[in-house]
Write an enzyme that holds these catalytic residues in place. Structure first.
Site, mmCIF file in Angstrom:
data_model
loop_
_atom_site.group_PDB
_atom_site.id
_atom_site.type_symbol
_atom_site.label_atom_id
_atom_site.label_comp_id
_atom_site.label_asym_id
_atom_site.label_seq_id
_atom_site.Cartn_x
_atom_site.Cartn_y
_atom_site.Cartn_z
ATOM 1 N N CYS A 79 -10.916 -29.182 -21.282
ATOM 2 C CA CYS A 79 -11.774 -28.564 -22.294
ATOM 3 C C CYS A 79 -10.954 -28.183 -23.544
ATOM 4 C CB CYS A 79 -12.518 -27.368 -21.707
ATOM 5 S SG CYS A 79 -14.004 -26.932 -22.637
ATOM 6 N N HIS A 167 -15.170 -29.361 -16.831
ATOM 7 C CA HIS A 167 -14.369 -28.510 -15.942
ATOM 8 C C HIS A 167 -14.392 -29.052 -14.514
ATOM 9 C CE1 HIS A 167 -13.466 -25.117 -18.662
ATOM 10 N NE2 HIS A 167 -14.594 -25.485 -19.252
ATOM 11 N N GLU A 169 -12.757 -27.908 -12.017
ATOM 12 C CA GLU A 169 -12.473 -26.850 -11.050
ATOM 13 C C GLU A 169 -13.718 -26.136 -10.542
ATOM 14 O OE1 GLU A 169 -12.001 -24.917 -15.182
ATOM 15 O OE2 GLU A 169 -11.765 -26.873 -14.232
ATOM 16 N N SER A 221 -2.825 -0.122 5.181
ATOM 17 C CA SER A 221 -4.175 0.355 4.867
ATOM 18 C C SER A 221 -5.183 -0.065 5.921
ATOM 19 C CB SER A 221 -4.614 -0.214 3.511
ATOM 20 O OG SER A 221 -4.811 -1.614 3.611
ATOM 21 N N GLY A 222 -4.778 -0.990 6.803
ATOM 22 C CA GLY A 222 -5.720 -1.568 7.743
ATOM 23 C C GLY A 222 -6.380 -2.812 7.198
ATOM 24 N N GLY A 223 -6.114 -3.116 5.928
ATOM 25 C CA GLY A 223 -6.711 -4.276 5.278
ATOM 26 C C GLY A 223 -5.883 -5.538 5.472
ATOM 27 N N VAL A 224 -6.382 -6.626 4.888
ATOM 28 C CA VAL A 224 -5.769 -7.940 5.070
ATOM 29 C C VAL A 224 -4.380 -8.011 4.432
ATOM 30 C CG1 VAL A 224 -6.005 -10.407 4.575
ATOM 31 C CG2 VAL A 224 -8.024 -9.067 5.183
ATOM 32 N N ASP A 225 -4.278 -7.606 3.166
ATOM 33 C CA ASP A 225 -3.031 -7.804 2.421
ATOM 34 C C ASP A 225 -1.851 -7.053 3.041
ATOM 35 O OD1 ASP A 225 -4.605 -9.295 0.727
ATOM 36 O OD2 ASP A 225 -4.819 -7.707 -0.762
ATOM 37 N N SER A 226 -2.035 -5.763 3.288
ATOM 38 C CA SER A 226 -0.906 -4.991 3.833
ATOM 39 C C SER A 226 -0.557 -5.449 5.252
ATOM 40 C CB SER A 226 -1.209 -3.491 3.813
ATOM 41 O OG SER A 226 -2.243 -3.151 4.706
#
Length: 509
Positions: A79, A167, A169, A221-226
């Protein structure tokens, strides 16, 4: 070194999506702002120029000297990137008579061209531009057209430089993945060997070298990332990783105990800290959302600092920073006024004189989950919906009290629990309950009531940047409402939020 593609960002809303598509094809890539284009190194296999909200005809539009890349590695302009290549080499870009936005068909294209191999005639593409390339520079040739756009794609003769006006993507370009794969594999020669397993192996080896025998502290934190960050570091240094999981009194019902139990099975060295009273005291009387965030952040630093100091000779603070946080801090508009840092412990590295290690800083959220699967982390953790850093504090509109936390925990437990029972949880990106600062009249039995109102929220999204409300079945919503009103004392009305982002945000505060 890992082979990579460089994506130069001119400010398009789709730039991160280009990177995600490239990585889905098992090719590593990095996004760099156009004004800070990296030097060419042997591991760079190609360069993609993103779109932009600007017009190449504007005097102050993004400009870049491409001589360090041109002719040395393949180049693909998307583009704005295509229009820049055309205009900067002597072509003509003019305003479109009709702004070209939406679906179009490739009615003619060079089927023998490497970029367009295996595309079908009439293939649907997505246009989003107010300018059109009217004439191409000398040495450039048209390789694809649509009924209204003659120069839908072009190639520079005797040089692996390409431009496309659409585009690839976005999902609306139905064969966009094929086109990108053509560019990455046929033209750039990428081996497509960047997998989650390879990333995990390389990262663990790098962490071993970087950290040696040093001690590392990490706030879970109990989350995915940590959780994924913790497991990567755990595989590298074992018992020298010290994890701290703080109960701020703003977690979901039974979450503190359940998360601690799940971490035990992962072999992590985790200490749970009950700090509910400290957080409730810090939040007393605060209704402003930003005020609540600051109070929670400040209290977390105090608690975490105190616990971390009890561990002798800690040298590193590990954080679950992911790639969108990094990108946002170096946007084409300059550093963001407020950088999102859901998992980052702001202020702690300086306060504690620690070095920072961020093993996930090159990954998007879906990449983090994929690495988690490679590390065989339990689906209950990897499949968890995102949960805001300030927890239930920003799902309680107004001031926060233990009584309000109890009510919203009970409501949320019923809502999320019934979603799991009915097989709806994994179809939703994020769901939660909000306690409204109002009361409403109701009737229970023969008595009139004047009690609280709760809102339920469930959205579908890829990365949280945009989101649509989920059309949960009416029967399910009816059952959830009845269950909440019958079982949660103090609630007599349930509403469902049917706002999308934009214009609304996912959280209410």
């Amino acid at each position: 070194m890992t082979e990579q593609i460089i994506i130069l960002d001119f400010g398009s809303q789709y730039t991160q999506l280009i990177a995600r598509r490239v990585r889905e094809l098992n090719v590593y890539c990095e996004i760099h702002p156009f004004y800070d284009a990296p030097e060419l190194t042997p591991d760079v296999k190609g360069v993609i120029l993103s779109g932009s909200p600007c017009s190449v005809r504007d005097e102050d539009s993004p400009k870049i000297d491409l001589t360090k890349y041109r002719g040395k590695v393949p180049l693909l302009g998307v583009c704005y990137g295509a229009q820049y290549l055309a205009q900067n080499n002597g072509g003509e870009v003019l305003p479109s008579e009709i702004r070209e936005y939406g679906r179009a068909k490739l009615t003619s294209f060079d089927q023998d061209n490497d970029l367009l191999k295996n595309l079908t005639k009439g293939s649907q593409v997505w246009m989003s531009h107010g300018d059109t390339i009217k004439t191409l520079p000398e040495g450039f040739k048209i390789i694809a057209s649509t009924p209204s756009v003659e120069v839908a794609a072009f190639e520079l003769e005797n040089e692996p430089t390409f431009g496309i006006q659409f585009h690839p993507e976005v999902t609306h370009t139905l064969e966009g993945k094929q086109l990108l794969e053509n560019f990455l594999v046929k033209i750039c020669g990428c081996a497509q060997d960047w997998t989650s397993e390879i990333f995990a192996d390389i990262t663990i080896a790098e962490l071993k070298e970087q950290l040696g025998d040093d001690k590392v502290v990490l706030g879970l934190s109990g989350g995915v990332d940590s959780s994924v960050a913790a497991m990567l570091i755990h595989h590298a240094i074992g018992k020298n990783l010290y994890c701290i999981f703080v109960d701020n009194g703003l977690l979901r019902k039974n979450e503190f105990e359940e998360v601690l139990e799940s971490y035990k099975h992962m072999g992590l060295n985790v200490k749970g800290v009950d700090a509910k009273d400290q957080f409730y005291k810090a939040l007393a009387g605060i209704s402003d959302p930003e005020g609540k965030r600051k109070a929670i952040g400040r209290t977390f630093i105090e608690v975490f600092d105190q616990e971390a100091k009890a561990i002798k000779d800690v040298k590193w603070l590990a954080q679950g920073t992911i790639y969108p946080d990094i990108i946002e801090s170096v946007s084409v508009k300059g550093p963001s006024a407020t950088i999102k840092s859901h998992h980052n412990v702001g202020g702690l590295p300086e306060k504690m004189n620690l070095k920072v290690v961020e093993p996930l800083k090159t990954l998007f959220k879906d990449g983090v989950r994929s690495v988690g699967r490679a590390l065989e982390i339990d689906h209950k953790i990897l499949g968890r919906h995102p949960f805001p850093g300030p927890g239930l504090a920003i799902r309680i509109l107004g001031d926060v009290t233990p009584e309000k936390v109890h009510i919203i925990q009970e409501v949320d437990s019923i809502f999320i629990g019934m979603m799991k029972e009915r097989g709806l949880y994994d179809q939703v990106w994020q769901a939660g309950s909000i306690l409204l600062p109002i009361q409403s009249v109701g009737v229970m039995g023969d008595e009139r009531t004047y009690e609280r109102v709760v809102a339920l929220r469930a959205v579908a999204s890829v990365d949280g940047m945009t989101a649509d409300w989920v059309h949960l079945p009416y029967e399910f919503l009816s059952d959830v409402s009845n269950e909440i009103i019958n079982k949660v004392k103090g609630v007599n009305r349930v509403v469902y939020d049917i706002s999308s982002k934009p214009p609304a945000t996912i959280e209410w505060e």
